[in-house]
Motif scaffolding. Structure first.
Motif, PDB file in Angstrom:
ATOM      1  N   GLY A  51      47.387 -45.704  18.278  1.00 20.37           N
ATOM      2  CA  GLY A  51      46.103 -45.066  18.545  1.00 20.37           C
ATOM      3  C   GLY A  51      46.244 -43.558  18.642  1.00 20.37           C
ATOM      4  N   GLU A  52      45.522 -42.962  19.583  1.00 21.04           N
ATOM      5  CA  GLU A  52      45.531 -41.501  19.774  1.00 21.04           C
ATOM      6  C   GLU A  52      46.956 -41.042  20.100  1.00 21.04           C
ATOM      7  N   GLU A  53      47.443 -40.053  19.323  1.00 19.83           N
ATOM      8  CA  GLU A  53      48.870 -39.725  19.355  1.00 19.83           C
ATOM      9  C   GLU A  53      49.383 -39.322  20.734  1.00 19.83           C
ATOM     10  N   ARG A 110      59.244 -43.625  16.630  1.00 14.62           N
ATOM     11  CA  ARG A 110      58.000 -42.859  16.692  1.00 14.62           C
ATOM     12  C   ARG A 110      57.396 -42.733  15.300  1.00 14.62           C
ATOM     13  N   ASP A 111      56.109 -42.996  15.221  1.00 10.70           N
ATOM     14  CA  ASP A 111      55.357 -42.872  13.972  1.00 10.70           C
ATOM     15  C   ASP A 111      56.070 -43.506  12.785  1.00 10.70           C
ATOM     16  N   PRO A 112      56.350 -44.793  12.848  1.00  5.47           N
ATOM     17  CA  PRO A 112      57.025 -45.444  11.716  1.00  5.47           C
ATOM     18  C   PRO A 112      56.129 -45.484  10.482  1.00  5.47           C
ATOM     19  N   VAL A 129      60.572 -50.582  20.924  1.00  2.00           N
ATOM     20  CA  VAL A 129      59.297 -49.955  21.263  1.00  2.00           C
ATOM     21  C   VAL A 129      58.880 -49.096  20.074  1.00  2.00           C
ATOM     22  N   MET A 130      57.694 -49.362  19.539  1.00  3.19           N
ATOM     23  CA  MET A 130      57.183 -48.574  18.414  1.00  3.19           C
ATOM     24  C   MET A 130      55.905 -47.858  18.831  1.00  3.19           C
ATOM     25  N   ALA A 131      55.838 -46.561  18.534  1.00  4.86           N
ATOM     26  CA  ALA A 131      54.671 -45.735  18.876  1.00  4.86           C
ATOM     27  C   ALA A 131      54.081 -45.203  17.578  1.00  4.86           C
ATOM     28  N   ALA A 132      52.864 -45.630  17.249  1.00  5.07           N
ATOM     29  CA  ALA A 132      52.259 -45.282  15.960  1.00  5.07           C
ATOM     30  C   ALA A 132      50.855 -44.738  16.153  1.00  5.07           C
ATOM     31  N   SER A 133      50.493 -43.743  15.338  1.00  5.33           N
ATOM     32  CA  SER A 133      49.132 -43.207  15.410  1.00  5.33           C
ATOM     33  C   SER A 133      48.153 -44.043  14.600  1.00  5.33           C
ATOM     34  N   GLU A 163      46.617 -50.962  22.371  1.00  5.07           N
ATOM     35  CA  GLU A 163      45.763 -50.081  21.577  1.00  5.07           C
ATOM     36  C   GLU A 163      45.245 -48.952  22.458  1.00  5.07           C
ATOM     37  N   ARG A 164      45.465 -47.697  22.029  1.00  5.91           N
ATOM     38  CA  ARG A 164      45.069 -46.528  22.803  1.00  5.91           C
ATOM     39  C   ARG A 164      44.203 -45.609  21.952  1.00  5.91           C
TER      40      ARG A 164
END
Length: 440
Positions: A27-29, A83-85, A197-201, A221-222
């Motif tokens: 979601g929101e970066e 981060r951002d895969p 842990v995956m962080a995606a925009s 979801e953010r």
């Protein structure tokens, strides 16, 4: 996709009773990165984090799977953060994907920048041979727009050419986008205590890893509404204000939304400021009216604070994060110029009303100097700033010489010309911040 609440996920991880093999936050970066960092701290709360924690940026699914399957140096839990895969992103959707590749490249992380660019191009079926704009059969700027929703500026063409040369010299090929290696690892089972842990925009809802996170792990979801009229800041305000044991009234939330819009990082900064200086357990609309400028996206409180303190690192960190969220270099330049002009005005007031020296205490400033600031605003038929904000602003101005602030304005004008000549926005802003913050 069924999504979990971030606070529930963090509480679950801190308790340590249930740890899932896969967490996907998207979601929101700013919110996603903040949540991912908090989750990693919850999963690895002790000193082992330095040895049992790995960060993979621009890694392929196979590389992530290899790291995830590798045992740590010392026994215990292991966390891999991605981060951002690019392998999760939809073909069209992340307009800043090219910017992230360039950002890594200009920061000296050339291999990461090249791999991010190759992963982006691979979504359209292009490889290293098609990166160089001058190469036979290379996609045109129109094709980049049509296939990937990426608009190429003149400076981007040079960037593509540099990366293409680098990839040929270093024999770097496009990272695999196929998620089968990771999926196979999860099917076999991770080593005990290992977590991804995956962080995606942005994500492709049809990607099997997204479904796996929803079914076997935690999907968080953010998202934040893109349209101002759909934006709801109440839940975010509750989250940000919880450590202060304060809340935001409905009228205050409406006014805050109108004044700063959907810039989440700025929202958190302003709420922390309000929580610190507003009286009572509830922040009212009157507090917002006094302390928050009507700026929406154009004003950057955290950047202002960094420049007033001549804190170059904080200013650069903010710039990297803001540009990562899609803030254009011209917006940041406008903010820097506005901040510098404000400091110059306060420097003049400092000389005029306080003999060049800021009173040591706020009470002394409020009694001796601020009344004259109010008189000046009244004479100009303007609105006087909040007393404490004026005190902090004058303290910031006192850290500069008048000549330095004038030179900073000249640097802003030069940066404006550079940005409008298709120079790298990040490099231009970094050079400007160094000029403004550098010691005399």
């Amino acid at each position: 996709m069924s999504a979990a609440d971030i606070e529930d996920v963090l509480d679950e991880a801190r308790a340590g009773k249930v740890v899932h093999p896969l967490y996907l936050l998207w979601g929101e970066e700013y919110l996603v990165r903040k949540g991912a960092d908090e989750l990693v701290k919850a999963l690895l709360p002790d000193a082992s984090a330095g040895l049992n924690f790995a960060v993979l940026d621009a890694g392929s699914p196979r590389e992530v799977a290899q790291e995830l399957a590798t045992l740590p140096l010392f026994p215990g839990r292991k966390v891999v953060l991605v981060r951002d895969p690019e392998f999760l992103a939809p073909k069209k959707g992340r307009g800043n994907a090219l910017g992230k590749a360039r950002e890594a490249w200009t920061a000296g992380k050339r291999k990461e920048g090249a791999r991010r660019l190759l992963a982006l191009a691979a979504r359209a079926g292009w490889g290293v041979a098609q990166l160089d704009p001058d190469a036979p059969g290379a996609p045109t700027a129109e094709e980049w727009k049509e296939e990937l929703n990426v608009e190429l500026a003149e400076a981007d063409l040079l960037f593509l050419k540099e990366v293409a040369t680098f990839c040929r010299e270093e024999r770097i090929s496009a990272p695999e986008g196929d998620a089968s290696a990771l999926l196979t690892l999860f099917e076999k089972g991770l080593p005990p205590g290992h977590t991804l842990v995956m962080a995606a925009s942005d994500v492709d809802a049809k990607n099997p890893l997204v479904k796996l996170a929803a079914d076997k792990g935690r999907l968080v979801e953010r998202k934040v509404a893109a349209r101002h009229k759909d934006l709801e800041i109440g839940p975010l305000a509750e989250e940000f204000l919880w450590p202060f044991k304060k809340k935001l009234s409905k009228a205050a939330a409406d006014l805050l939304k109108e004044r700063i819009g959907g810039n989440v990082r700025l929202l958190q900064s302003e709420l922390e400021k309000l929580a610190t200086y507003a009286e009572g357990s509830t922040i009212e609309a009157a507090d917002v009216a006094l302390l928050v400028a009507h700026t929406r996206e154009e004003e950057f409180f955290e950047l202002s604070e960094a420049l007033q303190n001549r804190n170059l690192k904080a200013a650069l960190d903010y710039t990297v994060d803001a540009m990562g969220q899609g803030v254009h270099g011209l917006q940041l330049l406008g903010a820097v110029a506005s901040i510098v002009r404000g400091m110059l005005e306060n420097h003049e007031r400092l000389e005029k009303y306080a003999g060049g020296s800021v009173p040591r205490s706020f009470n002394d400033f409020k009694a001796r100097v601020f009344p004259r600031v109010e008189e000046e605003a009244k004479a100009a038929k303007g609105k006087a700033p909040h007393p404490y904000a004026a005190f902090l602003a004058m303290q910031g101005a006192a850290r500069y010489k008048r000549r330095e602030l004038l030179d900073a304005l000249v640097a802003c004008a030069e940066s404006d010309l550079s940005l409008k000549s298709s120079a790298s926005g990040k490099l231009v802003i970094e050079r400007l911040l160094w000029t403004v913050c550098a010691s005399a």
